[in-house]
Design a protein around this motif. Structure first.
Motif, PDB file in Angstrom:
ATOM      1  N   HIS A 103      -5.932   3.016   5.153  1.00  0.00           N
ATOM      2  CA  HIS A 103      -7.148   2.513   4.744  1.00  0.00           C
ATOM      3  C   HIS A 103      -7.939   3.689   4.358  1.00  0.00           C
ATOM      4  N   ASP A 104      -7.914   4.676   5.313  1.00  0.00           N
ATOM      5  CA  ASP A 104      -8.715   5.946   5.098  1.00  0.00           C
ATOM      6  C   ASP A 104      -8.348   6.766   3.682  1.00  0.00           C
TER       7      ASP A 104
ATOM      8  N   TRP B  50       0.709  -1.145  -0.107  1.00  0.00           N
ATOM      9  CA  TRP B  50      -0.063  -0.017  -0.159  1.00  0.00           C
ATOM     10  C   TRP B  50       0.888   1.415   0.220  1.00  0.00           C
ATOM     11  N   GLN B  51       2.286   1.232  -0.062  1.00  0.00           N
ATOM     12  CA  GLN B  51       3.235   2.239  -0.181  1.00  0.00           C
ATOM     13  C   GLN B  51       2.908   3.414   0.708  1.00  0.00           C
TER      14      GLN B  51
ATOM     15  N   GLY C  86      -1.188   5.566  -5.855  1.00  0.00           N
ATOM     16  CA  GLY C  86       0.251   4.687  -5.598  1.00  0.00           C
ATOM     17  C   GLY C  86      -0.071   3.551  -5.098  1.00  0.00           C
ATOM     18  N   ALA C  87      -1.130   2.982  -4.521  1.00  0.00           N
ATOM     19  CA  ALA C  87      -1.123   1.801  -3.809  1.00  0.00           C
ATOM     20  C   ALA C  87      -1.331   0.523  -4.734  1.00  0.00           C
ATOM     21  N   ASN C  88      -0.506  -0.598  -4.444  1.00  0.00           N
ATOM     22  CA  ASN C  88      -0.573  -1.790  -5.279  1.00  0.00           C
ATOM     23  C   ASN C  88      -1.731  -2.730  -4.560  1.00  0.00           C
ATOM     24  N   VAL C  89      -2.812  -3.011  -5.230  1.00  0.00           N
ATOM     25  CA  VAL C  89      -3.860  -3.462  -4.666  1.00  0.00           C
ATOM     26  C   VAL C  89      -4.315  -4.891  -5.519  1.00  0.00           C
ATOM     27  N   SER C  90      -4.923  -5.713  -4.631  1.00  0.00           N
ATOM     28  CA  SER C  90      -5.663  -6.766  -5.170  1.00  0.00           C
ATOM     29  C   SER C  90      -7.271  -6.654  -5.032  1.00  0.00           C
ATOM     30  N   LEU C  91      -7.954  -6.743  -6.100  1.00  0.00           N
ATOM     31  CA  LEU C  91      -9.711  -6.692  -6.003  1.00  0.00           C
ATOM     32  C   LEU C  91     -10.122  -7.915  -5.885  1.00  0.00           C
ATOM     33  N   ILE C  92     -10.638  -8.332  -4.820  1.00  0.00           N
ATOM     34  CA  ILE C  92     -11.229  -9.651  -4.679  1.00  0.00           C
ATOM     35  C   ILE C  92     -12.733  -9.620  -4.585  1.00  0.00           C
ATOM     36  N   HIS C  93     -13.612 -10.203  -5.414  1.00  0.00           N
ATOM     37  CA  HIS C  93     -15.307 -10.183  -5.289  1.00  0.00           C
ATOM     38  C   HIS C  93     -15.620 -11.622  -5.311  1.00  0.00           C
ATOM     39  N   SER C  94     -16.742 -11.682  -4.613  1.00  0.00           N
ATOM     40  CA  SER C  94     -17.659 -12.885  -4.598  1.00  0.00           C
ATOM     41  C   SER C  94     -18.808 -12.516  -4.124  1.00  0.00           C
TER      42      SER C  94
ATOM     43  N   ASP D  25      -6.940  -2.604   8.980  1.00  0.00           N
ATOM     44  CA  ASP D  25      -5.641  -1.850   8.211  1.00  0.00           C
ATOM     45  C   ASP D  25      -5.580  -2.262   6.930  1.00  0.00           C
ATOM     46  N   PHE D  26      -5.602  -3.532   6.608  1.00  0.00           N
ATOM     47  CA  PHE D  26      -5.310  -3.868   5.185  1.00  0.00           C
ATOM     48  C   PHE D  26      -6.379  -4.637   4.474  1.00  0.00           C
TER      49      PHE D  26
END
Length: 281
Positions: free
Chosen positions: A103-104, A98-99, A154-162, A126-127
């Motif tokens: 969260h906010d 998250w560089q 600038g955040a490196n994220v994974s988007l997980i949906h279900s 937090d993550f």
């Protein structure tokens, strides 16, 4: 031959029978019997928080695990002196993605996407930034918008949906890039010194797909939705790991293939030496 097993399993609608389909009455007792075998180390891999994991263990009479990967992979718990404690090395590792963004800050960047409904405070950490999305919404467009905005941040994220089947709503979890269930299992595998063939994973939903399509031997329980089955097969084929995916079936197994019965069925397929220790009629 597999002489020991790191059994990693999702909870809701995998070993917890809270989907539409019925559960064989002998399935959970047989699952508990399996988990009592000394060669089996049990890990729960779930979207639930620690408090909700504890609640499920009590409510559904589930065996106590040795490790808990909770909150869709963002926290790993190890039991020390009868107390569940976070593995800080994991927290420090995933924080890098998250560089330095909080969260906010991620939430603020997404505030104007009207289709996103923030989940309750106890479902955040937090993550892990989590939202509800209507099933009628244009999910593909929404995910693209989220990804673009967070990339600019600038955040490196994974988007997980279900899909939350009982509530009929899409769940979106925004995690650090390397904080998915798959990454957490691989981290724990390295920490404990298990080979990939000594691991079996079981799941049923969209947030399990990364594992189901990987080289980790994986079971998709029979009660999984048809679109998840299709996506799991497609992903495993694409990644060259079709042999590592087992689809449990309702037929040709004494207990059927739903929930824990599907886990047992797949485990007997991947690790017959371990399966032999429980005599399923």
């Amino acid at each position: 031959m597999v002489n020991r097993l790191l059994l990693c399993t999702d909870m809701d609608r995998t070993i917890i029978p809270n989907g539409r389909q019925t559960e064989h009455p002998d399935a959970r007792p047989q699952f508990a019997k399996l988990c009592s075998i000394p060669q089996v180390k049990l890990v729960y891999v779930t979207g639930r928080s620690l408090a909700l994991v504890k609640q499920a263990i009590s409510e559904y009479d589930l065996p106590e695990p040795e490790y808990i990967i909770s909150d869709v992979g963002t926290i790993i718990y190890d039991k020390k002196e009868s107390t569940w404690q976070k593995m800080q090395t994991w927290q420090e590792l995933i924080a890098k993605d998250w560089q330095g963004k909080t969260h906010d800050q991620l939430q603020k960047a997404l505030n104007t996407i009207v289709e996103l409904e923030l989940q309750e405070a106890h479902k955040q950490n937090d993550f892990k930034l989590s939202y509800y999305i209507s099933m009628d919404a244009d999910l593909k467009s929404i995910l693209a918008n989220v990804e673009t905005r967070l990339a600019k941040l600038g955040a490196n994220v994974s988007l997980i949906h279900s899909l939350d089947e009982p509530e009929q709503v899409v769940l979106l979890d925004i995690l650090p890039r390397n904080a998915t269930k798959k990454h957490a299992i691989e981290f724990l595998q390295k920490q404990l010194g298990y080979k990939t063939r000594e691991i079996v994973f079981a799941g049923d939903s969209g947030n399990d797909l990364q594992v189901l399509g990987s080289s980790i031997p994986s079971i998709l329980v029979a009660n999984a939705e048809d679109d998840i089955k299709e996506r799991a097969i497609e992903l495993a084929d694409k990644n060259g790991h079709s042999e590592a995916l087992y689809l449990a079936e309702e037929k040709n197994f004494a207990l059927g293939g739903n929930y824990t019965a599907g886990v047992l069925q797949g485990l007997i397929y991947f690790a017959p030496e371990i399966g032999e220790k429980i005599k399923i009629p």
